[in-house]
Design a protein around this motif. Structure first.
Motif, short mmCIF file in Angstrom:
data_model
loop_
_atom_site.label_atom_id
_atom_site.label_comp_id
_atom_site.label_asym_id
_atom_site.label_seq_id
_atom_site.Cartn_x
_atom_site.Cartn_y
_atom_site.Cartn_z
N GLU A 72 0.86 -1.19 0.00
CA GLU A 72 0.00 0.00 0.00
C GLU A 72 0.89 1.23 0.00
O GLU A 72 2.08 1.15 0.32
CB GLU A 72 -0.94 0.01 1.21
N LEU A 73 0.31 2.35 -0.38
CA LEU A 73 1.07 3.57 -0.54
C LEU A 73 1.54 4.06 0.83
O LEU A 73 0.74 4.28 1.74
CB LEU A 73 0.22 4.64 -1.23
N MET A 74 2.86 4.25 0.98
CA MET A 74 3.46 4.70 2.23
C MET A 74 4.23 5.99 1.98
O MET A 74 4.82 6.19 0.91
CB MET A 74 4.41 3.64 2.80
N VAL A 75 4.25 6.85 2.98
CA VAL A 75 4.97 8.13 2.87
C VAL A 75 5.92 8.26 4.05
O VAL A 75 5.76 7.63 5.10
CB VAL A 75 4.00 9.33 2.83
N ARG A 76 6.94 9.11 3.86
CA ARG A 76 7.89 9.40 4.94
C ARG A 76 7.24 10.33 5.97
O ARG A 76 6.48 11.22 5.63
CB ARG A 76 9.15 10.08 4.39
N ARG A 77 7.54 10.11 7.22
CA ARG A 77 7.07 11.01 8.27
C ARG A 77 7.85 12.31 8.20
O ARG A 77 9.04 12.32 7.88
CB ARG A 77 7.29 10.40 9.66
N GLU A 78 7.15 13.41 8.53
CA GLU A 78 7.83 14.69 8.59
C GLU A 78 8.62 14.77 9.89
O GLU A 78 8.30 14.12 10.89
CB GLU A 78 6.82 15.83 8.53
N GLU A 79 9.65 15.59 9.86
CA GLU A 79 10.42 15.79 11.08
C GLU A 79 9.57 16.56 12.09
O GLU A 79 8.82 17.47 11.76
CB GLU A 79 11.71 16.54 10.79
N GLN A 80 9.66 16.12 13.34
CA GLN A 80 8.86 16.71 14.41
C GLN A 80 9.77 17.50 15.35
O GLN A 80 10.69 16.93 15.92
CB GLN A 80 8.13 15.61 15.19
N PRO A 81 9.51 18.79 15.51
CA PRO A 81 10.33 19.56 16.44
C PRO A 81 10.03 19.17 17.88
O PRO A 81 8.88 18.93 18.25
CB PRO A 81 9.91 21.01 16.17
N LEU A 82 11.07 19.07 18.67
CA LEU A 82 10.92 18.81 20.10
C LEU A 82 10.73 20.14 20.80
O LEU A 82 11.64 20.94 20.89
CB LEU A 82 12.17 18.09 20.64
N LYS A 83 9.53 20.37 21.29
CA LYS A 83 9.21 21.64 21.94
C LYS A 83 9.90 21.70 23.29
O LYS A 83 9.75 20.81 24.13
CB LYS A 83 7.69 21.76 22.12
N ALA A 84 10.69 22.74 23.51
CA ALA A 84 11.39 22.89 24.78
C ALA A 84 10.39 23.20 25.88
O ALA A 84 9.45 23.96 25.69
CB ALA A 84 12.43 24.00 24.66
N ARG A 85 10.60 22.61 27.04
CA ARG A 85 9.72 22.83 28.18
C ARG A 85 10.46 23.59 29.26
O ARG A 85 11.67 23.42 29.46
CB ARG A 85 9.21 21.51 28.73
N ALA A 86 9.71 24.45 29.96
CA ALA A 86 10.29 25.23 31.04
C ALA A 86 9.23 25.41 32.12
O ALA A 86 8.03 25.34 31.86
CB ALA A 86 10.79 26.58 30.54
N ALA A 87 9.69 25.64 33.33
CA ALA A 87 8.80 25.91 34.47
C ALA A 87 9.35 27.09 35.24
O ALA A 87 10.57 27.22 35.42
CB ALA A 87 8.67 24.68 35.37
N VAL A 88 8.44 27.94 35.69
CA VAL A 88 8.80 29.07 36.55
C VAL A 88 8.20 28.80 37.92
O VAL A 88 6.98 28.71 38.07
CB VAL A 88 8.27 30.40 35.98
N LEU A 89 9.07 28.63 38.91
CA LEU A 89 8.64 28.34 40.29
C LEU A 89 8.62 29.65 41.07
O LEU A 89 9.64 30.32 41.20
CB LEU A 89 9.59 27.33 40.94
N LEU A 90 7.44 29.99 41.60
CA LEU A 90 7.27 31.22 42.37
C LEU A 90 7.02 30.86 43.83
O LEU A 90 6.08 30.13 44.15
CB LEU A 90 6.11 32.04 41.82
N ASP A 91 7.85 31.39 44.69
CA ASP A 91 7.73 31.18 46.13
C ASP A 91 6.78 32.23 46.70
O ASP A 91 7.10 33.41 46.75
CB ASP A 91 9.11 31.28 46.78
N THR A 92 5.58 31.80 47.12
CA THR A 92 4.58 32.74 47.64
C THR A 92 4.42 32.63 49.16
O THR A 92 3.49 33.22 49.72
CB THR A 92 3.22 32.49 46.98
#
Length: 448
Positions: free
Chosen positions: A241-261
């Motif tokens: 069956e017809l197959m296609v190449r997967r597109e490249e997937q960007p790895l989204k950078a993750r971040a967290a900001v910790l606030l001391d309240t």
């Protein structure tokens, strides 16, 4: 609300309680006339003076007739309010535009328009509107300003009707109101090389390549709309069956900001307190990371986690920044004494962790040191809260031994430590984050 969005209020309807409502709306002048008329009528009855009785009846009838006239008034008006902007930084002004439409076929009299606003936004605005022609409108505006973060209700809009003689005044209210959000002041931070970016975060984010070579390709079945140039013929022949190449997937950078309240962790009161500085710093850092492409979330010591762009990969930077600012607009001191819940919220790990913390005891210092393991890179803005309390008037740039020792312990745990004295410039501190290792601000004293 947009102009005309608020349905016509009861300003032109008959009062539900009839004459009783009209009597409650009598002004001081109207009450005086009514009292004088009743007194004159009683005196006329006692002394048998018919002329005085006619005067008394006239004096008492005038305010009653004015009240009945207002009660039978059939004005139909629609009110609207528009905020520009709905979200404003603390210390800056927002403009409120009011519009009143006469949707009836008769002209109105003189109207007194009043909008309810919290006292922290300024005095209550009042406007006197001249006669509004049938199907006409009037527009007015006023400005509000607050130095304190928060969400403030505006409205409901009130309309006061009065008779030509000033005998009676009735107040009618619209139902709709709006919400003004006053967010922390945000400072523009310079672009710096942050810890963890070398591991595939920020501007150097790695990408998951679908095609590493003809032998390592990971194909998928063809879907309608796929580019035929991506068809992988070798896999098509293998699977039938017809197959296609997967597109490249960007790895989204993750971040967290910790606030001391924590309430015990901060010093000072009002906009100049260490807590307000920390909230503003969290807002500035969070927006800076979102603009750099990080999927950022805000975490407090209570364990509350507020995703911004993390909940939707298609969220724009403006939408993600708005969610962050809305949360920081209402954040308040917590009664908690530790960072245990924040440690639970960070169990999944982050690419970059930026912490804004106040005073730490030994237990919280150890816990913060352990949090370093949850991220590829970590920066801590460590507030020297004693300087906010005014406890160091001599040699303010010299930290005490305990504060210097805390910096050493956090650096040994892998944190990039940026000490923050009162009055420090956040952009300058942020610029030092990419070169602060064993030194930085206070480096002579720390190294001693």
């Amino acid at each position: 609300m947009a102009a005309g969005e608020n349905p016509p209020g009861p300003a032109g309807a008959r009062a539900p309680h009839g004459l009783r409502s009209g009597l409650r709306g009598l002004t001081t002048r109207g009450r005086s006339f009514l009292a004088a008329g009743i007194t004159a009528a009683l005196c006329a009855y006692v002394f048998g003076q018919d002329a005085l009785l006619r005067v008394g009846v006239l004096l008492a009838a005038l305010p009653l007739a004015a009240a009945l006239l207002l009660l039978r008034t059939r004005y139909r008006v629609a009110g609207g309010r528009r905020l520009t902007p709905h979200r404003t930084p603390a210390g800056q002004e927002a403009r409120v535009h009011l519009r009143l439409d006469n949707v009836s076929r008769v002209p109105t009299g003189v109207l007194l328009l009043e909008d309810r606003v919290p006292y922290v936004l300024g005095p209550r605005p009042r406007f006197v509107l001249d006669r509004v022609e049938p199907h006409g409108y009037r527009e007015v505006s006023y400005r509000v300003r607050s130095d304190l973060r928060g969400r403030y209700p505006l409205g409901p809009l009130q309309l006061r009707l009065s008779d030509p003689f000033g005998m009676c005044e009735l107040t009618r209210s619209f139902n709709a109101s709006d919400l003004l959000t006053v967010v922390p002041q945000v400072q523009t931070l310079p672009p710096v090389k942050l810890p963890g970016e070398r591991a595939g975060h920020g501007d150097t984010s790695a990408r998951a390549l679908a095609l590493a070579g003809d032998d390592d390709v990971i194909p998928r079945e063809y879907r309608q709309g796929d580019d035929l140039r991506r068809v992988h013929w070798k896999s098509t022949a293998r699977y039938g069956e017809l197959m296609v190449r997967r597109e490249e997937q960007p790895l989204k950078a993750r971040a967290a900001v910790l606030l001391d309240t924590r309430h015990l962790a901060h010093r000072g009161t009002g906009p100049g307190s260490s807590f307000e500085w920390a909230v503003g710093a969290a807002a500035s850092v969070g927006l800076h990371l979102i603009e750099r492409g990080y999927r950022t979330r805000l975490i407090t010591d209570t364990g509350r986690s507020v995703p911004t762009a993390g909940s939707s990969v298609t969220a724009t930077a403006a939408e993600a920044g708005g969610l962050l600012l809305d949360e920081l607009a209402v954040v308040d001191h917590s009664d908690g004494g530790g960072l245990a819940r924040a440690e639970e919220a960070l169990r999944g790990g982050e690419g970059l962790l930026v912490a804004v913390v106040g005073a730490l005891d030994d237990e919280q210092l150890d816990r913060l040191a352990r949090l370093r393991r949850r991220a590829a890179g970590a920066v801590v803005l460590l507030l020297d809260t004693d300087t906010w309390a005014g406890l160091r008037h001599v040699l303010p740039d010299t930290p005490d031994a305990a504060f210097a020792e805390q910096q050493k312990l956090l650096r040994r745990a892998g944190w990039t430590v940026v000490p923050v004295p009162a009055g420090a410039s956040l952009p300058e501190l942020w610029r030092s984050a990419d070169r602060t290792d064993e030194a930085g601000p206070y480096r002579d004293e720390v190294g001693a």
